[in-house]
Design a protein around this motif. Structure first.
Motif, PDB file in Angstrom:
ATOM      1  N   ASP A  32      -1.520 -23.340 -11.312  1.00 25.94           N
ATOM      2  CA  ASP A  32      -2.298 -24.333 -12.067  1.00 25.94           C
ATOM      3  C   ASP A  32      -3.796 -24.096 -11.870  1.00 25.94           C
ATOM      4  OD1 ASP A  32       0.013 -25.519 -12.952  1.00 25.94           O
ATOM      5  OD2 ASP A  32      -0.084 -27.202 -11.535  1.00 25.94           O
ATOM      6  N   LEU A  33      -4.219 -23.912 -10.621  1.00 30.38           N
ATOM      7  CA  LEU A  33      -5.643 -23.695 -10.338  1.00 30.38           C
ATOM      8  C   LEU A  33      -6.134 -22.390 -10.955  1.00 30.38           C
ATOM      9  CD1 LEU A  33      -5.856 -24.916  -6.638  1.00 30.38           C
ATOM     10  CD2 LEU A  33      -6.928 -25.972  -8.631  1.00 30.38           C
ATOM     11  N   ALA A  34      -5.289 -21.366 -10.944  1.00 29.20           N
ATOM     12  CA  ALA A  34      -5.682 -20.085 -11.552  1.00 29.20           C
ATOM     13  C   ALA A  34      -5.826 -20.222 -13.059  1.00 29.20           C
ATOM     14  CB  ALA A  34      -4.654 -19.017 -11.194  1.00 29.20           C
ATOM     15  N   GLU A  35      -4.927 -20.952 -13.696  1.00 32.12           N
ATOM     16  CA  GLU A  35      -4.994 -21.136 -15.148  1.00 32.12           C
ATOM     17  C   GLU A  35      -6.214 -21.976 -15.550  1.00 32.12           C
ATOM     18  OE1 GLU A  35      -0.233 -20.754 -16.163  1.00 32.12           O
ATOM     19  OE2 GLU A  35      -1.175 -22.730 -16.213  1.00 32.12           O
ATOM     20  N   GLN A  36      -6.673 -22.827 -14.649  1.00 30.60           N
ATOM     21  CA  GLN A  36      -7.868 -23.630 -14.917  1.00 30.60           C
ATOM     22  C   GLN A  36      -9.153 -22.867 -14.587  1.00 30.60           C
ATOM     23  OE1 GLN A  36      -7.176 -27.033 -12.435  1.00 30.60           O
ATOM     24  NE2 GLN A  36      -5.414 -27.714 -13.625  1.00 30.60           N
ATOM     25  N   GLY A  37      -9.005 -21.654 -14.082  1.00 29.04           N
ATOM     26  CA  GLY A  37     -10.165 -20.821 -13.783  1.00 29.04           C
ATOM     27  C   GLY A  37     -10.781 -21.071 -12.425  1.00 29.04           C
ATOM     28  N   HIS A  38     -10.131 -21.845 -11.584  1.00 29.10           N
ATOM     29  CA  HIS A  38     -10.671 -22.166 -10.269  1.00 29.10           C
ATOM     30  C   HIS A  38     -10.343 -21.112  -9.214  1.00 29.10           C
ATOM     31  CE1 HIS A  38     -11.937 -26.069 -11.582  1.00 29.10           C
ATOM     32  NE2 HIS A  38     -10.704 -26.423 -11.909  1.00 29.10           N
ATOM     33  N   LEU A  39      -9.356 -20.298  -9.494  1.00 30.26           N
ATOM     34  CA  LEU A  39      -8.833 -19.407  -8.461  1.00 30.26           C
ATOM     35  C   LEU A  39      -8.841 -17.961  -8.950  1.00 30.26           C
ATOM     36  CD1 LEU A  39      -7.723 -20.574  -5.808  1.00 30.26           C
ATOM     37  CD2 LEU A  39      -5.450 -20.161  -6.667  1.00 30.26           C
ATOM     38  N   LEU A  40      -9.210 -17.059  -8.063  1.00 25.69           N
ATOM     39  CA  LEU A  40      -9.124 -15.633  -8.342  1.00 25.69           C
ATOM     40  C   LEU A  40      -7.912 -15.083  -7.599  1.00 25.69           C
ATOM     41  CD1 LEU A  40     -12.837 -14.579  -7.846  1.00 25.69           C
ATOM     42  CD2 LEU A  40     -11.655 -15.080  -9.998  1.00 25.69           C
ATOM     43  N   ARG A  41      -7.230 -14.135  -8.236  1.00 33.53           N
ATOM     44  CA  ARG A  41      -6.056 -13.535  -7.614  1.00 33.53           C
ATOM     45  C   ARG A  41      -6.285 -12.041  -7.454  1.00 33.53           C
ATOM     46  NH1 ARG A  41      -1.434 -15.529 -11.518  1.00 33.53           N
ATOM     47  NH2 ARG A  41      -2.963 -14.866 -13.041  1.00 33.53           N
ATOM     48  N   ARG A  42      -5.780 -11.518  -6.383  1.00 36.77           N
ATOM     49  CA  ARG A  42      -5.808 -10.080  -6.161  1.00 36.77           C
ATOM     50  C   ARG A  42      -4.379  -9.665  -5.817  1.00 36.77           C
ATOM     51  NH1 ARG A  42      -9.464  -7.845  -1.497  1.00 36.77           N
ATOM     52  NH2 ARG A  42     -11.052  -8.824  -2.757  1.00 36.77           N
ATOM     53  N   LYS A  43      -3.860  -8.813  -6.664  1.00 41.46           N
ATOM     54  CA  LYS A  43      -2.490  -8.370  -6.411  1.00 41.46           C
ATOM     55  C   LYS A  43      -2.442  -7.494  -5.167  1.00 41.46           C
ATOM     56  CE  LYS A  43      -0.666  -8.685 -10.999  1.00 41.46           C
ATOM     57  NZ  LYS A  43       0.568  -9.390 -10.974  1.00 41.46           N
ATOM     58  N   ALA A  44      -1.289  -7.464  -4.560  1.00 41.32           N
ATOM     59  CA  ALA A  44      -1.093  -6.632  -3.380  1.00 41.32           C
ATOM     60  C   ALA A  44      -1.190  -5.163  -3.781  1.00 41.32           C
ATOM     61  CB  ALA A  44       0.274  -6.920  -2.776  1.00 41.32           C
ATOM     62  N   PRO A  45      -1.679  -4.326  -2.886  1.00 39.81           N
ATOM     63  CA  PRO A  45      -1.756  -2.901  -3.223  1.00 39.81           C
ATOM     64  C   PRO A  45      -0.343  -2.344  -3.396  1.00 39.81           C
ATOM     65  CG  PRO A  45      -2.279  -3.266  -0.920  1.00 39.81           C
ATOM     66  CD  PRO A  45      -2.158  -4.614  -1.548  1.00 39.81           C
ATOM     67  N   PRO A  46      -0.221  -1.312  -4.215  1.00 36.81           N
ATOM     68  CA  PRO A  46       1.123  -0.738  -4.403  1.00 36.81           C
ATOM     69  C   PRO A  46       1.611  -0.115  -3.104  1.00 36.81           C
ATOM     70  CG  PRO A  46      -0.550   0.633  -5.422  1.00 36.81           C
ATOM     71  CD  PRO A  46      -1.238  -0.599  -4.947  1.00 36.81           C
ATOM     72  N   PRO A  47       2.905  -0.058  -2.933  1.00 37.82           N
ATOM     73  CA  PRO A  47       3.429   0.551  -1.700  1.00 37.82           C
ATOM     74  C   PRO A  47       3.008   2.017  -1.615  1.00 37.82           C
ATOM     75  CG  PRO A  47       5.200   0.025  -3.238  1.00 37.82           C
ATOM     76  CD  PRO A  47       3.948  -0.495  -3.825  1.00 37.82           C
ATOM     77  N   ALA A  48       2.829   2.455  -0.407  1.00 33.22           N
ATOM     78  CA  ALA A  48       2.396   3.832  -0.183  1.00 33.22           C
ATOM     79  C   ALA A  48       3.451   4.806  -0.689  1.00 33.22           C
ATOM     80  CB  ALA A  48       2.140   4.057   1.302  1.00 33.22           C
ATOM     81  N   GLN A  49       2.957   5.890  -1.223  1.00 28.22           N
ATOM     82  CA  GLN A  49       3.858   6.938  -1.694  1.00 28.22           C
ATOM     83  C   GLN A  49       4.123   7.910  -0.543  1.00 28.22           C
ATOM     84  OE1 GLN A  49       5.076   6.868  -4.849  1.00 28.22           O
ATOM     85  NE2 GLN A  49       3.997   4.931  -5.035  1.00 28.22           N
ATOM     86  N   LEU A  50       5.271   8.484  -0.566  1.00 23.36           N
ATOM     87  CA  LEU A  50       5.586   9.480   0.457  1.00 23.36           C
ATOM     88  C   LEU A  50       4.727  10.716   0.232  1.00 23.36           C
ATOM     89  CD1 LEU A  50       9.461   9.208   0.695  1.00 23.36           C
ATOM     90  CD2 LEU A  50       7.750   8.354   2.269  1.00 23.36           C
ATOM     91  N   VAL A  51       4.174  11.212   1.313  1.00 23.33           N
ATOM     92  CA  VAL A  51       3.348  12.411   1.255  1.00 23.33           C
ATOM     93  C   VAL A  51       4.235  13.594   1.612  1.00 23.33           C
ATOM     94  CG1 VAL A  51       1.310  13.535   2.217  1.00 23.33           C
ATOM     95  CG2 VAL A  51       1.342  11.062   1.902  1.00 23.33           C
ATOM     96  N   ASP A  52       3.914  14.714   1.004  1.00 18.84           N
ATOM     97  CA  ASP A  52       4.673  15.929   1.264  1.00 18.84           C
ATOM     98  C   ASP A  52       4.611  16.276   2.759  1.00 18.84           C
ATOM     99  OD1 ASP A  52       6.097  18.265   0.962  1.00 18.84           O
ATOM    100  OD2 ASP A  52       4.394  19.389   0.118  1.00 18.84           O
ATOM    101  N   ARG A  53       5.746  16.558   3.333  1.00 16.37           N
ATOM    102  CA  ARG A  53       5.821  16.864   4.770  1.00 16.37           C
ATOM    103  C   ARG A  53       4.964  18.070   5.129  1.00 16.37           C
ATOM    104  NH1 ARG A  53       9.481  15.724   8.989  1.00 16.37           N
ATOM    105  NH2 ARG A  53       9.446  17.338  10.578  1.00 16.37           N
ATOM    106  N   LYS A  54       4.893  19.046   4.232  1.00 15.15           N
ATOM    107  CA  LYS A  54       4.116  20.255   4.497  1.00 15.15           C
ATOM    108  C   LYS A  54       2.633  19.920   4.671  1.00 15.15           C
ATOM    109  CE  LYS A  54       3.026  24.766   2.642  1.00 15.15           C
ATOM    110  NZ  LYS A  54       3.000  25.603   1.480  1.00 15.15           N
ATOM    111  N   ILE A  55       2.123  19.015   3.851  1.00 14.35           N
ATOM    112  CA  ILE A  55       0.715  18.612   3.964  1.00 14.35           C
ATOM    113  C   ILE A  55       0.470  17.928   5.303  1.00 14.35           C
ATOM    114  CG2 ILE A  55      -1.044  17.051   3.022  1.00 14.35           C
ATOM    115  CD1 ILE A  55       0.108  17.639   0.261  1.00 14.35           C
ATOM    116  N   LEU A  56       1.375  17.050   5.708  1.00 15.53           N
ATOM    117  CA  LEU A  56       1.218  16.381   6.996  1.00 15.53           C
ATOM    118  C   LEU A  56       1.226  17.382   8.148  1.00 15.53           C
ATOM    119  CD1 LEU A  56       3.432  13.200   6.527  1.00 15.53           C
ATOM    120  CD2 LEU A  56       0.948  13.343   6.543  1.00 15.53           C
TER     121      LEU A  56
END
Length: 124
Positions: free
Chosen positions: A88-112
């Motif tokens: 309700d507060l966000a729709e009235q413009g009172h609140l800002l939202r920040r979505k959670a960062p996306p889950p980390a992607q697996l990195v190639d084992r060779k690079i690690l």
């Protein structure tokens, strides 16, 4: 003890969720997940005659970002009820939202392994 004909004062602070939400259905969790961060929009004034819960959200979120789960925990309300009030507060413009960062992607084992090898060579 009350005298006959005298009503006993209700002293419980417990308020049913449907009273807080006005009987409305709870929003889906897709829009405001537990880890969605919320804060007050800059230069906003509280809505006229806010409920105690909205006043509490206003005070909580004025200090910076909090997650939906933290807001619900501080208010001691079910997450769905807190989510509805925040929506309700966000729709009235009172609140800002920040979505959670996306889950980390697996990195190639060779690079690690190459990074680890490089660190071992450089720092022993």
């Amino acid at each position: 003890m009350t005298a006959p004909g005298e009503e006993q004062q209700v002293s419980s602070g417990f308020v049913r969720s449907y009273v807080i939400t006005g009987g409305r259905g709870l929003p889906a969790a897709d829009d405001l997940s537990l880890v969605t961060l919320v804060t007050l929009a800059p230069d906003r004034q509280p809505p006229p005659s806010p409920s105690p819960e909205v006043r509490a959200i206003w005070e909580l979120c004025s200090g910076g970002y909090l997650s939906v789960a933290e807001v619900a925990g501080h208010l001691e309300l079910p997450v769905g009820v807190a989510r509805l009030l925040l929506k309700d507060l966000a729709e009235q413009g009172h609140l800002l939202r920040r979505k959670a960062p996306p889950p980390a992607q697996l990195v190639d084992r060779k690079i690690l392994e190459e990074v680890l090898h490089g660190l071992q060579v450089r720092f022993g």
